[in-house]
Design a protein around this motif. Structure first.
Motif, PDB file in Angstrom:
ATOM      1  N   MET A   1      -5.920 -12.336  -2.825  1.00  0.00           N
ATOM      2  CA  MET A   1      -6.562 -13.497  -2.893  1.00  0.00           C
ATOM      3  C   MET A   1      -7.891 -13.330  -3.534  1.00  0.00           C
ATOM      4  SD  MET A   1      -7.853 -15.670   0.536  1.00  0.00           S
ATOM      5  CE  MET A   1      -7.108 -14.633   1.642  1.00  0.00           C
ATOM      6  N   HIS A   2      -7.939 -13.935  -4.905  1.00  0.00           N
ATOM      7  CA  HIS A   2      -9.217 -13.660  -5.467  1.00  0.00           C
ATOM      8  C   HIS A   2     -10.101 -14.664  -5.020  1.00  0.00           C
ATOM      9  CE1 HIS A   2      -7.657 -17.639  -7.386  1.00  0.00           C
ATOM     10  NE2 HIS A   2      -8.618 -17.663  -7.867  1.00  0.00           N
ATOM     11  N   GLU A   3      -9.983 -15.614  -4.028  1.00  0.00           N
ATOM     12  CA  GLU A   3     -10.920 -16.250  -3.380  1.00  0.00           C
ATOM     13  C   GLU A   3     -12.078 -15.493  -2.582  1.00  0.00           C
ATOM     14  OE1 GLU A   3      -7.788 -17.287  -3.616  1.00  0.00           O
ATOM     15  OE2 GLU A   3      -7.914 -19.507  -4.218  1.00  0.00           O
ATOM     16  N   MET A   4     -11.560 -14.449  -2.067  1.00  0.00           N
ATOM     17  CA  MET A   4     -12.593 -13.287  -1.486  1.00  0.00           C
ATOM     18  C   MET A   4     -13.487 -13.010  -2.204  1.00  0.00           C
ATOM     19  SD  MET A   4     -13.088 -12.247   1.605  1.00  0.00           S
ATOM     20  CE  MET A   4     -11.710 -12.032   2.691  1.00  0.00           C
ATOM     21  N   SER A   5     -13.147 -12.654  -3.622  1.00  0.00           N
ATOM     22  CA  SER A   5     -14.202 -11.888  -4.343  1.00  0.00           C
ATOM     23  C   SER A   5     -15.040 -13.093  -5.048  1.00  0.00           C
ATOM     24  CB  SER A   5     -13.649 -11.174  -5.542  1.00  0.00           C
ATOM     25  OG  SER A   5     -12.710 -12.014  -6.327  1.00  0.00           O
ATOM     26  N   LEU A   6     -14.463 -14.232  -5.154  1.00  0.00           N
ATOM     27  CA  LEU A   6     -15.365 -15.390  -5.458  1.00  0.00           C
ATOM     28  C   LEU A   6     -16.411 -15.695  -4.389  1.00  0.00           C
ATOM     29  CD1 LEU A   6     -12.470 -17.753  -7.041  1.00  0.00           C
ATOM     30  CD2 LEU A   6     -14.244 -16.521  -8.343  1.00  0.00           C
ATOM     31  N   THR A   7     -15.940 -15.637  -3.132  1.00  0.00           N
ATOM     32  CA  THR A   7     -16.818 -16.096  -1.931  1.00  0.00           C
ATOM     33  C   THR A   7     -17.910 -14.985  -2.041  1.00  0.00           C
ATOM     34  OG1 THR A   7     -14.966 -17.253  -1.007  1.00  0.00           O
ATOM     35  CG2 THR A   7     -16.993 -16.507   0.496  1.00  0.00           C
ATOM     36  N   VAL A  29     -23.845 -25.550   1.854  1.00  0.00           N
ATOM     37  CA  VAL A  29     -24.026 -25.320   0.513  1.00  0.00           C
ATOM     38  C   VAL A  29     -22.757 -26.098   0.245  1.00  0.00           C
ATOM     39  CG1 VAL A  29     -22.783 -23.526  -1.137  1.00  0.00           C
ATOM     40  CG2 VAL A  29     -24.212 -22.721   0.903  1.00  0.00           C
ATOM     41  N   TRP A  30     -22.902 -26.971  -0.995  1.00  0.00           N
ATOM     42  CA  TRP A  30     -22.009 -27.840  -1.691  1.00  0.00           C
ATOM     43  C   TRP A  30     -21.533 -27.135  -2.815  1.00  0.00           C
ATOM     44  CZ3 TRP A  30     -26.191 -29.624   0.985  1.00  0.00           C
ATOM     45  CH2 TRP A  30     -26.063 -30.725   1.851  1.00  0.00           C
ATOM     46  N   LEU A  31     -20.363 -26.966  -3.080  1.00  0.00           N
ATOM     47  CA  LEU A  31     -19.628 -26.067  -3.958  1.00  0.00           C
ATOM     48  C   LEU A  31     -18.499 -27.014  -4.515  1.00  0.00           C
ATOM     49  CD1 LEU A  31     -19.216 -23.201  -5.097  1.00  0.00           C
ATOM     50  CD2 LEU A  31     -17.561 -22.845  -3.301  1.00  0.00           C
ATOM     51  N   GLU A  32     -18.639 -27.242  -5.806  1.00  0.00           N
ATOM     52  CA  GLU A  32     -17.934 -27.967  -6.491  1.00  0.00           C
ATOM     53  C   GLU A  32     -16.443 -27.273  -6.935  1.00  0.00           C
ATOM     54  OE1 GLU A  32     -20.516 -31.359  -8.759  1.00  0.00           O
ATOM     55  OE2 GLU A  32     -20.200 -29.677  -9.959  1.00  0.00           O
ATOM     56  N   ILE A  33     -15.390 -27.533  -6.884  1.00  0.00           N
ATOM     57  CA  ILE A  33     -14.135 -26.966  -7.234  1.00  0.00           C
ATOM     58  C   ILE A  33     -13.556 -27.769  -8.093  1.00  0.00           C
ATOM     59  CG2 ILE A  33     -12.245 -25.672  -6.540  1.00  0.00           C
ATOM     60  CD1 ILE A  33     -13.599 -24.425  -4.040  1.00  0.00           C
ATOM     61  N   ASP A  40      -8.261 -22.099  -4.384  1.00  0.00           N
ATOM     62  CA  ASP A  40      -7.746 -23.018  -3.180  1.00  0.00           C
ATOM     63  C   ASP A  40      -8.864 -23.102  -2.345  1.00  0.00           C
ATOM     64  OD1 ASP A  40      -6.138 -23.796  -1.254  1.00  0.00           O
ATOM     65  OD2 ASP A  40      -5.833 -22.007  -0.288  1.00  0.00           O
ATOM     66  N   PRO A  41      -9.280 -24.401  -2.163  1.00  0.00           N
ATOM     67  CA  PRO A  41     -10.474 -24.879  -1.491  1.00  0.00           C
ATOM     68  C   PRO A  41     -10.387 -24.327  -0.042  1.00  0.00           C
ATOM     69  CG  PRO A  41      -9.732 -26.916  -2.792  1.00  0.00           C
ATOM     70  CD  PRO A  41      -8.683 -25.559  -2.840  1.00  0.00           C
ATOM     71  N   GLU A  42      -9.103 -24.404   0.623  1.00  0.00           N
ATOM     72  CA  GLU A  42      -8.922 -24.005   1.987  1.00  0.00           C
ATOM     73  C   GLU A  42      -9.224 -22.289   2.193  1.00  0.00           C
ATOM     74  OE1 GLU A  42      -8.621 -26.092   4.833  1.00  0.00           O
ATOM     75  OE2 GLU A  42      -8.808 -27.455   3.357  1.00  0.00           O
ATOM     76  N   SER A  43      -8.581 -21.796   1.021  1.00  0.00           N
ATOM     77  CA  SER A  43      -8.975 -20.111   1.288  1.00  0.00           C
ATOM     78  C   SER A  43     -10.397 -19.793   1.231  1.00  0.00           C
ATOM     79  CB  SER A  43      -8.149 -19.521   0.037  1.00  0.00           C
ATOM     80  OG  SER A  43      -6.815 -19.776   0.398  1.00  0.00           O
ATOM     81  N   MET A  44     -11.090 -20.728   0.189  1.00  0.00           N
ATOM     82  CA  MET A  44     -12.602 -20.727   0.198  1.00  0.00           C
ATOM     83  C   MET A  44     -13.232 -20.822   1.478  1.00  0.00           C
ATOM     84  SD  MET A  44     -13.568 -19.354  -2.918  1.00  0.00           S
ATOM     85  CE  MET A  44     -15.190 -19.861  -3.067  1.00  0.00           C
ATOM     86  N   GLU A  64     -19.527 -26.873   2.117  1.00  0.00           N
ATOM     87  CA  GLU A  64     -18.846 -28.182   1.757  1.00  0.00           C
ATOM     88  C   GLU A  64     -18.145 -28.312   0.428  1.00  0.00           C
ATOM     89  OE1 GLU A  64     -18.722 -30.993   3.861  1.00  0.00           O
ATOM     90  OE2 GLU A  64     -20.066 -30.350   5.376  1.00  0.00           O
ATOM     91  N   ILE A  65     -17.136 -28.474   0.397  1.00  0.00           N
ATOM     92  CA  ILE A  65     -16.109 -28.434  -0.841  1.00  0.00           C
ATOM     93  C   ILE A  65     -16.104 -29.732  -1.500  1.00  0.00           C
ATOM     94  CG2 ILE A  65     -14.005 -27.842  -2.124  1.00  0.00           C
ATOM     95  CD1 ILE A  65     -14.962 -25.448  -0.957  1.00  0.00           C
ATOM     96  N   VAL A  66     -16.619 -30.120  -2.697  1.00  0.00           N
ATOM     97  CA  VAL A  66     -16.541 -31.219  -3.639  1.00  0.00           C
ATOM     98  C   VAL A  66     -15.439 -30.981  -4.585  1.00  0.00           C
ATOM     99  CG1 VAL A  66     -17.747 -32.743  -4.901  1.00  0.00           C
ATOM    100  CG2 VAL A  66     -18.902 -31.794  -3.270  1.00  0.00           C
ATOM    101  N   THR A  67     -14.386 -31.630  -4.555  1.00  0.00           N
ATOM    102  CA  THR A  67     -13.206 -31.516  -5.530  1.00  0.00           C
ATOM    103  C   THR A  67     -13.682 -32.393  -7.019  1.00  0.00           C
ATOM    104  OG1 THR A  67     -11.587 -31.429  -3.657  1.00  0.00           O
ATOM    105  CG2 THR A  67     -10.781 -31.635  -5.892  1.00  0.00           C
ATOM    106  N   ILE A  68     -13.493 -31.771  -8.076  1.00  0.00           N
ATOM    107  CA  ILE A  68     -13.710 -32.572  -9.011  1.00  0.00           C
ATOM    108  C   ILE A  68     -12.308 -32.479  -9.962  1.00  0.00           C
ATOM    109  CG2 ILE A  68     -14.844 -32.015 -11.573  1.00  0.00           C
ATOM    110  CD1 ILE A  68     -16.637 -32.336  -8.947  1.00  0.00           C
ATOM    111  N   PRO A  69     -11.861 -33.814 -10.219  1.00  0.00           N
ATOM    112  CA  PRO A  69     -10.504 -33.937 -10.716  1.00  0.00           C
ATOM    113  C   PRO A  69     -10.495 -33.423 -12.356  1.00  0.00           C
ATOM    114  CG  PRO A  69     -11.806 -35.930 -10.831  1.00  0.00           C
ATOM    115  CD  PRO A  69     -12.918 -34.919 -10.167  1.00  0.00           C
ATOM    116  N   GLY A  70      -9.306 -33.056 -12.583  1.00  0.00           N
ATOM    117  CA  GLY A  70      -9.003 -32.364 -13.823  1.00  0.00           C
ATOM    118  C   GLY A  70      -9.050 -33.109 -14.955  1.00  0.00           C
ATOM    119  N   GLN A  71      -9.318 -33.031 -16.027  1.00  0.00           N
ATOM    120  CA  GLN A  71      -9.712 -33.907 -17.301  1.00  0.00           C
ATOM    121  C   GLN A  71      -8.904 -33.006 -18.304  1.00  0.00           C
ATOM    122  OE1 GLN A  71     -12.989 -36.171 -17.586  1.00  0.00           O
ATOM    123  NE2 GLN A  71     -12.235 -37.874 -16.540  1.00  0.00           N
ATOM    124  N   ALA A  72      -8.203 -33.849 -19.471  1.00  0.00           N
ATOM    125  CA  ALA A  72      -7.994 -32.984 -20.621  1.00  0.00           C
ATOM    126  C   ALA A  72      -7.982 -34.239 -21.808  1.00  0.00           C
ATOM    127  CB  ALA A  72      -6.511 -32.404 -20.639  1.00  0.00           C
TER     128      ALA A  72
END
Length: 114
Positions: A1-7, A29-33, A40-44, A64-72
């Motif tokens: 789980m790479h979320e552990m090292s990210l955290t 902490v407001w974290l944009e993901i 995975d926000p839940e894992s974070m 607090e997780i703030v989800t940012i939509p994907g754009q291309a």
């Protein structure tokens, strides 16, 4: 789980910022993901609770997780489109020539400190 090292990285940044700016505790902490970041926000949230406990600065902090939509940008139809996940075709023309322009990052947006 790479979320552990990210955290662990997020908590390390909080500790560095506390030392630099002279605050004692982080309350929130407001974290944009981004949806395309493959985080995975839940894992974070789970990892943050475990990792922050060992930090004097972040032990009582709320994440607090703030989800940012994907754009291309679609190279085929020359439109900017919203993408819920990587590897999908353009929702407008069905083309595969997509260049991600947003929602692929994770960053600390804001802190509430004391």
């Amino acid at each position: 789980m790479h979320e552990m090292s990210l955290t662990e990285g997020v908590v390390r940044i909080l500790e560095e910022q506390a030392a630099t700016h002279g605050f004692a505790k982080v309350k929130t902490v407001w974290l944009e993901i981004g949806e395309l970041s493959q985080v995975d926000p839940e894992s974070m949230l789970f990892c943050f609770d475990a990792i922050a406990r060992g930090s004097q600065v972040a032990a009582e902090a709320k994440l607090e997780i703030v989800t940012i939509p994907g754009q291309a940008y679609c190279l085929d139809c020359a439109k900017t489109v919203t993408l819920p996940r990587r590897g999908e075709a353009c929702p407008i023309c069905g083309g595969w020539g997509l260049q991600v322009t947003g929602g692929g990052d994770m960053r600390i947006k804001e802190l509430e400190v004391e």
